[in-house]
Design an enzyme around this catalytic site. Structure first.
Site, short mmCIF file in Angstrom:
data_model
loop_
_atom_site.label_atom_id
_atom_site.label_comp_id
_atom_site.label_asym_id
_atom_site.label_seq_id
_atom_site.Cartn_x
_atom_site.Cartn_y
_atom_site.Cartn_z
N ASP A 171 0.75 -1.32 0.01
CA ASP A 171 0.02 -0.15 0.01
C ASP A 171 0.91 1.21 0.02
OD1 ASP A 171 -2.26 1.69 0.65
OD2 ASP A 171 -3.40 -0.21 0.96
N HIS A 237 -3.47 6.05 3.38
CA HIS A 237 -4.28 4.79 2.92
C HIS A 237 -3.70 3.59 3.54
CE1 HIS A 237 -5.93 1.83 -0.10
NE2 HIS A 237 -6.86 2.74 -0.34
N SER A 562 -11.06 -0.57 -0.87
CA SER A 562 -9.84 -0.55 -0.28
C SER A 562 -10.01 -0.83 1.37
CB SER A 562 -9.27 0.68 -0.35
OG SER A 562 -8.74 0.90 -1.47
#
Length: 980
Positions: A171, A237, A562
């Site tokens: 990520d 994220h 996600s």
């Protein structure tokens, strides 16, 4: 904020060992030129010999990269790579791959890439791709926490849930200072287990501990300002997905200085390893992720010893054997459970799902039951209910953002409330109406705050989720229906005003499918595999974020597949912790066969008010408590996956020599899908008893409407650890052709196991070859057509039509690649406009290698359809040469724009004239015929038509389409390509 980031970030020269080769990432010149002509780009090269993971015979066991056999095979592969790379002097290697993919990534010119593609020992060459991220307590909603919850029942204490398991997060990196990744109490009962398999490292820039045991970073792209050249997370994220999957138990989350609750990861005792591959690159704050970097991370994670990988990054919709897909194939073969996001393109309708491979667990997104309801009342008395966390806002003037924009600001950015586009002199004290889209929702409210606005009314412009974010001003978020009413009110003139009621917590019906969640059927395998696999919470998920891009906050809510994917990754870690002998397919099966299709009110799961189906949620919403003891599981190995690949269109990109032919629907998968049922079809399945006790299973069948389902045998006697086979015969009776219908089969035993497999089936009137290719100016060929109906099958030919050719003068690119989200012409990108009339059954656009005498020409194509709301990407083609094509069958009428991007030129050329070809087929051209015009069809029958063509002009590209009909409509077709 930029100043703070710049003060903190450090440029590091870090050596990362990938396989047997050390690469100094920080020393790679971002725009270095390889020897030879033309600018260099990153290419991924796959060799024909198999990676180290291929030596494993059993995908349920873990790969040991330290074994003598693995080291010996790795040394041989390294020698092979060295020899291949030596054939292109000056190419600059970036990564070696040998565990999950055998090959390398290197910067080279298009001419060098073309040469490598023809070199013995090279299987394929791909250009590197940039992909995007797919972006209050969910443990309580999932039944994990609390007395009697799954954590307590399976592990005795949440502090032990996930022991012995390592979760790898590929990520944007990690926020190591978050309490969600703080050190676990010592001593650790599972430390010996972790020590025995962990081989990873912790790169400078973060500090690791016994929770965050590893962190690495991979960057082969250009230099990126205001980022950390380390595993540290700038975007947030990666921290969010990591803490959702395996963050520590009961960590207090604080947002804007206010405690908002306790958060826990799915597997709070699991260890975390972060692999940073996504970097901030564009004006909207989107993080892009290089495929070459992702593959290096997958390779490293597998070799490091992770048990689980979460990949909340977009993927291909059109192939399962792109480089990342191949890397995951071998990671799963090495025993790693892979969870990946389905994508956030649900507004685009069917077949928007990514990650359609059977070795990946693909996760859709749905809601959880903690809601924040908020209402706004307009000055005309109308009240609309949305979501929001904010306080009461008294009546205040209501204005559209477009009415309070700064002079000279971009109108589209003003409407979307981009930072710095609103005029304080116009917005102060007002409730500002902002459209959803492009920039972050909280960035919009921050823009309103900076302009002195009192509050924000956030409106969806199309069907999508409603999100209760932590905003900078009081905010109510409304759906597109209420949004249209608000806009009508504003446009009516007068003195519009509005007020807000306070956001109030509520427990709602959940789950429901998020409107943004991508849907099946997958474009790969023609619907013969059901994807996504499961759904999990993906709306308003509270977890760790990065303070650098979240106004100093270290926790926040995000929505997207996600967010749902790491829920499943964490649950996979729990299952592997409790059942160490389980491999990734057993974990996948357990999660799928125990999933639920009902919400917490006992009603069918819905999407936008309508009952959802298996293409929305796969097998259903995960139910962790029952997944620990599923009774039976469906197992498959790399041999099964190879047979699946070779039964699909991916067979052309894969080595299928010696692979036994088998219909893709017969893959031993926990769901059953048939995309082209020819009247009747039988599939086989094998179940393995993992319950530890002998058991007798009986059958419940819910046949899809319009079909009969016959299962033999109807009773399974399965000893503990043993397996049993059964067959499923599906016969069409009254179901419409060309439309999927859904059902299920469920095996159940006396102890209470219920093993459910969803069914998705679509009947097809005919099955025929997809394409006929020839170079003859005149000729003929027979076409065998399978039929699934009784009556008459007709055949007609459209074309053969010679291509329209457009000549585009383009220059060698010197920087800046084509932006698919913002298509535009440039010195290296041309545009051709194509009009498709109603009734056209095929449109195609192409370029050809044969038009260019020198090798190394590299062209990419991107095709968009014009709509009222802008351009919609409908197809693209981006191979390593000039042979590119995009084909639309039964295209929607209208205007299309095709962008022709010159990616690279050979031989030192600075410019070239590109020949771009287009065809739109609307009728016969008098140079081809198919006979006979009709034949008698029967269920499960076969007929043969004869196609003939004549009088074609040499040196032209012709296209035709043979359409098959049932007397009332077209039911199939075969494309005909003649290059004279």
């Amino acid at each position: 904020m930029v100043t703070a980031v710049q003060a903190y970030r450090r440029k590091l020269l870090i050596s990362l060992t990938i396989g047997a080769t050390t690469v100094a990432l920080g020393s790679i010149p971002p725009l270095a030129e390889a020897a030879g002509s033309g600018p260099s780009s990153t290419y991924i090269v796959q060799l024909t010999s198999q990676p180290v993971a291929s030596s494993k015979l059993d995908s349920q066991a873990r790969l040991d990269v330290g074994s003598a056999a693995a080291r010996q095979q790795g040394a041989q592969l390294a020698q092979d790579r060295k020899q291949i790379l030596a054939t292109v002097p000056g190419a600059k290697k970036i990564y070696d791959y040998q565990y999950t993919f055998n090959g390398f990534a290197a910067r080279m010119t298009p001419a060098q890439a073309a040469k490598l593609e023809r070199t013995p020992g090279v299987a394929a060459v791909w250009k590197d791709e940039l992909r995007k991220l797919d972006t209050v307590s969910t443990p309580k909603f999932l039944g994990l926490s609390g007395p009697g919850g799954t954590w307590e029942k399976q592990f005795g204490d949440p502090a032990r849930a996930g022991e012995g398991v390592i979760v790898g997060i590929v990520d944007t990196g990690i926020s190591p200072d978050s309490p969600s990744f703080a050190a676990l109490p010592e001593p650790r009962a599972d430390q010996a287990t972790i020590n025995a398999k962990w081989r990873g490292t912790c790169d400078p820039g973060i500090t690791c501990n016994n929770k965050l045991i590893g962190g690495r970073w991979f960057k082969s792209t250009v230099a990126i300002p205001d980022e950390f050249d380390s595993p540290r997370d700038y975007d947030g994220h990666g921290s969010h997905t990591a803490s959702t999957a395996a963050g520590n138990h009961d960590v207090t989350a604080v947002v804007n200085g206010v405690p908002v609750g306790k958060v826990s990861g799915m597997a709070p005792a699991a260890r975390v390893a972060a692999y940073k591959v996504c970097w901030e690159v564009d004006y909207a704050g989107n993080a892009s992720c290089s495929s070459a970097d992702s593959m290096a991370a997958i390779e490293a994670a597998t070799a490091d010893g992770v048990d689980v990988i979460n990949f909340s990054i977009s993927g291909s919709r059109t192939t399962n054997v792109d480089p990342v897909g191949i890397a995951f194939f071998n990671a799963a073969r090495a025993g790693v459970f892979v969870a990946a996001s389905a994508g956030n393109s649900g507004a685009g309708g069917a077949s928007t799902n990514a990650h359609n491979a059977p070795w990946i667990t693909t996760v859709a997104a749905s809601t959880h039951d903690r809601l924040w309801e908020a209402k706004t009342t307009l000055g005309n008395g109308a009240t609309y209910t949305g979501v929001g966390l904010g306080p009461v806002v008294g009546s205040a003037p209501l204005v559209a953002a477009s009415a309070v924009g700064k002079d000279g600001a971009d109108a589209a950015q003003v409407r979307l409330c981009f930072t710095g586009t609103l005029d304080p002199a116009k917005a102060a004290g007002k409730i500002v109406v902002c459209d959803r889209g492009t920039n972050a929702r909280t960035d919009k409210s921050n823009a309103v705050k900076q302009a002195g606005g009192a509050a924000m009314l956030l409106l969806n412009t199309s069907p999508s989720s409603l999100n209760a974010d932590f905003h900078f001003v009081p905010t109510v978020h409304l759906d597109h229906v209420a949004g249209a009413a608000v806009r009508a009110y504003l446009n009516a003139g007068g003195s519009p005003a509005a007020s807000f009621a306070a956001g109030t917590p509520a427990v709602g019906a959940a789950p429901s499918m998020a409107a943004f969640s991508s849907m099946g059927p997958g474009l790969v395998a023609n619907g013969d595999i059901l994807k996504p696999d499961v759904t999990a919470p993906g709306v308003d998920v509270l977890a760790v974020v990065s303070p650098y891009t979240n106004a100093g906050n270290t926790f926040g809510t995000l929505s997207g597949t996600s967010m749902s994917s790491p829920h499943v990754a964490g649950l996979g870690a729990l299952l592997m912790s409790k059942n160490p002998a389980w491999g990734p397919m057993a974990v996948k099966s357990a999660l799928m066969t125990t999933a639920s299709q009902k919400d917490n009110q006992g009603n069918p799961i819905k999407r936008e008010g309508e009952v959802a189906n298996a293409f929305n949620y796969g097998a259903g919403h995960v139910v962790p408590g029952t997944a620990f003891n599923p009774g039976l599981v469906y197992l498959s190995t790399h041999n099964d996956w190879n047979r699946f690949i070779c039964a699909t269109e991916d067979a052309l990109k894969h080595d299928c020599d010696g692979v036994p032919h088998r219909d893709a629907s017969s893959l031993n998968y926990p769901s059953i899908a048939i995309g082209d049922l020819p009247g009747v079809q039988t599939v086989t399945r094998r179940v393995t008893n993992v319950s530890g006790v002998n058991s007798i299973y009986h059958l419940d069948v819910e046949a899809p409407p319009g079909y009969t389902v016959e299962v033999t045998p109807t009773k399974l006697v399965v000893a503990a650890g043993d397996y049993a086979d059964y067959k499923v015969k599906i016969t069409r009776t009254t179901a419409p052709f060309g439309e999927f219908k859904f059902g299920s089969i469920t095996w159940h035993d006396k102890p209470g196991h219920k093993v459910r497999s969803p069914i998705a089936v679509r009947a097809s009137e005919v099955t025929a070859p997809k394409e006929i290719v020839s170079s003859a100016q005149s000729g003929s060929q027979g076409i065998e057509v399978d039929t699934a109906f009784a009556g008459t099958v007709t055949a007609t030919v459209n074309g053969l039509a010679a291509a329209d050719m457009s000549a585009l003068a383009l220059k060698n690119p010197t920087g800046g690649s084509f932006d698919t989200d913002h298509p535009a012409t440039s010195d290296h990108t041309g545009k051709v406009t194509v009009t498709v009339p109603a009734g056209a059954n095929l449109a195609k656009f192409a370029t050809f290698n044969s038009d260019y005498p020198m090798e190394g020409m590299d062209i990419d194509l991107f095709m968009y359809r014009k709509t009222d709301t802008g351009l919609v990407l409908v197809g693209n083609s981006g191979g390593p040469d000039a042979d590119e094509s995009i084909t639309l069958t039964n295209p929607e009428p209208g205007e299309y724009e095709v962008y022709v991007d010159l990616f690279g030129l050979p031989g030192g050329q600075s410019s070239a004239t590109i020949s771009a070809y287009s065809w739109v087929l609307t009728g016969g051209a008098g140079n081809a015929a198919v006979t006979p015009a009709s034949q008698r069809a029967r269920v499960a029958g076969e007929v043969t038509f004869q196609l003939a063509w004549w009088g074609l002009t040499p040196g032209k590209h012709y296209l035709g389409f043979v359409s098959y009909g049932d007397g009332t409509k077209v039911v199939g077709g075969t494309q005909v390509r003649i290059d004279t």
